[in-house]
Design a protein around this motif. Structure first.
Motif, PDB file in Angstrom:
ATOM      1  N   VAL A  86      20.752  14.682 -15.320  1.00  0.00           N
ATOM      2  CA  VAL A  86      20.636  15.610 -16.452  1.00  0.00           C
ATOM      3  C   VAL A  86      19.838  14.988 -17.590  1.00  0.00           C
ATOM      4  N   ARG A  87      19.989  13.682 -17.798  1.00  0.00           N
ATOM      5  CA  ARG A  87      19.271  13.023 -18.884  1.00  0.00           C
ATOM      6  C   ARG A  87      17.751  13.088 -18.661  1.00  0.00           C
ATOM      7  N   PHE A  88      17.341  12.926 -17.398  1.00  0.00           N
ATOM      8  CA  PHE A  88      15.914  13.001 -17.087  1.00  0.00           C
ATOM      9  C   PHE A  88      15.369  14.403 -17.374  1.00  0.00           C
ATOM     10  N   ILE A  89      16.133  15.427 -16.990  1.00  0.00           N
ATOM     11  CA  ILE A  89      15.707  16.814 -17.235  1.00  0.00           C
ATOM     12  C   ILE A  89      15.632  17.102 -18.730  1.00  0.00           C
ATOM     13  N   LEU A  90      16.649  16.649 -19.470  1.00  0.00           N
ATOM     14  CA  LEU A  90      16.658  16.892 -20.911  1.00  0.00           C
ATOM     15  C   LEU A  90      15.498  16.193 -21.608  1.00  0.00           C
ATOM     16  N   MET A  91      15.182  14.976 -21.183  1.00  0.00           N
ATOM     17  CA  MET A  91      14.058  14.258 -21.770  1.00  0.00           C
ATOM     18  C   MET A  91      12.732  14.966 -21.449  1.00  0.00           C
ATOM     19  N   GLY A  92      12.620  15.479 -20.230  1.00  0.00           N
ATOM     20  CA  GLY A  92      11.411  16.214 -19.859  1.00  0.00           C
ATOM     21  C   GLY A  92      11.248  17.486 -20.679  1.00  0.00           C
ATOM     22  N   ILE A  93      12.355  18.220 -20.856  1.00  0.00           N
ATOM     23  CA  ILE A  93      12.309  19.449 -21.645  1.00  0.00           C
ATOM     24  C   ILE A  93      12.004  19.137 -23.108  1.00  0.00           C
ATOM     25  N   LEU A  94      12.589  18.052 -23.612  1.00  0.00           N
ATOM     26  CA  LEU A  94      12.321  17.658 -25.002  1.00  0.00           C
ATOM     27  C   LEU A  94      10.846  17.309 -25.198  1.00  0.00           C
ATOM     28  N   GLY A  95      10.281  16.572 -24.243  1.00  0.00           N
ATOM     29  CA  GLY A  95       8.860  16.240 -24.327  1.00  0.00           C
ATOM     30  C   GLY A  95       7.990  17.479 -24.284  1.00  0.00           C
ATOM     31  N   PHE A  96       8.336  18.432 -23.414  1.00  0.00           N
ATOM     32  CA  PHE A  96       7.579  19.683 -23.337  1.00  0.00           C
ATOM     33  C   PHE A  96       7.674  20.460 -24.645  1.00  0.00           C
ATOM     34  N   LEU A  97       8.868  20.518 -25.236  1.00  0.00           N
ATOM     35  CA  LEU A  97       9.044  21.270 -26.481  1.00  0.00           C
ATOM     36  C   LEU A  97       8.249  20.644 -27.626  1.00  0.00           C
ATOM     37  N   LEU A  98       8.242  19.316 -27.700  1.00  0.00           N
ATOM     38  CA  LEU A  98       7.467  18.658 -28.747  1.00  0.00           C
ATOM     39  C   LEU A  98       5.977  18.954 -28.599  1.00  0.00           C
ATOM     40  N   MET A  99       5.469  18.859 -27.370  1.00  0.00           N
ATOM     41  CA  MET A  99       4.056  19.124 -27.133  1.00  0.00           C
ATOM     42  C   MET A  99       3.724  20.588 -27.392  1.00  0.00           C
ATOM     43  N   PHE A 100       4.615  21.492 -26.969  1.00  0.00           N
ATOM     44  CA  PHE A 100       4.362  22.931 -27.132  1.00  0.00           C
ATOM     45  C   PHE A 100       4.379  23.315 -28.611  1.00  0.00           C
ATOM     46  N   GLN A 101       5.348  22.783 -29.354  1.00  0.00           N
ATOM     47  CA  GLN A 101       5.419  23.112 -30.780  1.00  0.00           C
ATOM     48  C   GLN A 101       4.221  22.540 -31.538  1.00  0.00           C
ATOM     49  N   PHE A 102       3.782  21.362 -31.164  1.00  0.00           N
ATOM     50  CA  PHE A 102       2.586  20.786 -31.783  1.00  0.00           C
ATOM     51  C   PHE A 102       1.371  21.681 -31.514  1.00  0.00           C
ATOM     52  N   MET A 103       1.270  22.193 -30.282  1.00  0.00           N
ATOM     53  CA  MET A 103       0.164  23.078 -29.926  1.00  0.00           C
ATOM     54  C   MET A 103       0.225  24.387 -30.705  1.00  0.00           C
ATOM     55  N   ILE A 104       1.433  24.961 -30.829  1.00  0.00           N
ATOM     56  CA  ILE A 104       1.592  26.229 -31.554  1.00  0.00           C
ATOM     57  C   ILE A 104       1.246  26.051 -33.027  1.00  0.00           C
ATOM     58  N   ILE A 105       1.702  24.960 -33.625  1.00  0.00           N
ATOM     59  CA  ILE A 105       1.399  24.714 -35.040  1.00  0.00           C
ATOM     60  C   ILE A 105      -0.103  24.582 -35.254  1.00  0.00           C
ATOM     61  N   GLY A 106      -0.770  23.846 -34.348  1.00  0.00           N
ATOM     62  CA  GLY A 106      -2.220  23.704 -34.453  1.00  0.00           C
ATOM     63  C   GLY A 106      -2.943  25.026 -34.280  1.00  0.00           C
TER      64      GLY A 106
END
Length: 296
Positions: free
Chosen positions: A266-286
């Motif tokens: 579960v920790r691996f999945i959560l870290m992957g989702i967190l990384g995706f959310l950070l990248m996606f939010q950075f893209m949306i803000i830009g």
């Protein structure tokens, strides 16, 4: 010559001396960038296209050599397979060298875009200032001096160029025409040409500036409405990919894993989702920032 190009490994004047060795390649590749001469002129970079391209080639050679030699030395020290060492070293050097070349070649366009945004951001406020001055009976030259001494950023610097030309004896019409030809902002050029036409025809400058202010205000309102309309699908996309998909995805994975009986970290999945959310939010803000109208 005083401008600093961030990607160049040394001051511009020294890099120019070395890049002269690549002038022949610069002449050849300059035909691939037909708008470079105009962009260099608007950026106030006193270079010919072939000279500027040769600077880009120098950046490519420097970073290609630096990255390739460094990686080759490191991989050789760790006794990695020679084929893989050559592939990674020269491949990485070529990619980063190409990025350096493109950055140098496209730098005038980037500079022009930033200059245009900086001018248009303060243009409505400067025009209101100019309108108040002219309507109060202040001569146009004195009104331009007032704007050049005000805090309108790059716009004040541009107006100061015209003020300096007029102070040396050039007519207001000639100085404003010169400024309009060299400035990259379409809106600013249009304002200057309308003022020049009013001066040539003897029309009321106050009425001309008032019409310009009204037109720009209307165009800004339209741009804001269009910007608001573009935010709706972006908001929906953000809700789907940043809120709904992660929540339902975690629940779906946990339910499926319990039925199948497969152990999931579960920790691996959560870290992957967190990384995706950070990248996606950075893209949306830009994306939201890039679509925002200038001056809003």
């Amino acid at each position: 010559m005083k401008k600093k190009i961030p990607v160049l490994p040394m001051p511009l004047d020294k890099a120019l001396k070395i890049s002269k060795r690549f002038m022949g390649f610069g002449e050849f590749f300059s035909h691939m960038f037909p708008g470079l001469a105009f962009e260099l002129e608007q950026s106030e970079l006193d270079f010919e296209p072939r000279e500027w391209i040769s600077l880009g080639i120098f950046a490519f050679v420097f970073y290609f050599s630096l990255i390739s030699v460094t990686l080759f030395s490191v991989f050789t020290a760790f006794k990695i397979d020679i084929f893989r060492t050559l592939l990674i070293s020269f491949g990485s050097g070529f990619v980063l060298g190409t990025m350096g070349f493109l950055y140098v070649v496209l730098y005038p366009r980037l500079f022009v875009t930033r200059k245009t945004n900086a001018i248009e951001k303060n243009l409505p406020f400067a025009l209101h200032h100019l309108l108040i001055e002219v309507r109060s009976g202040v001569p146009l030259f004195n009104a331009l001096v007032s704007i050049s001494e005000s805090n309108y950023g790059l716009l004040s610097e541009e107006i100061k160029k015209a003020v300096d030309e007029i102070s040396t004896g050039k007519s207001e019409i000639a100085a404003l025409e010169m400024l309009a030809r060299k400035n990259p902002s379409l809106y600013f050029r249009r304002v200057l040409w309308q003022i020049v036409n009013s001066l040539k025809s003897g029309a009321d400058i106050g009425s001309t500036i008032k019409n310009i202010v009204d037109t720009l205000s209307e165009e800004q309102r339209i741009a804001i409405k269009q910007y608001g309309a573009q935010l709706n699908p972006l908001t929906l996309m953000y809700m789907i990919f940043a809120v709904i998909f992660p929540t339902l995805g975690i629940t779906f994975i946990l339910v499926i894993s319990s039925f199948i009986g497969i152990g999931i970290d579960v920790r691996f999945i959560l870290m992957g989702i967190l990384g995706f959310l950070l990248m996606f939010q950075f893209m949306i803000i830009g994306l939201i920032k890039s679509k925002r109208p200038v001056g809003v």
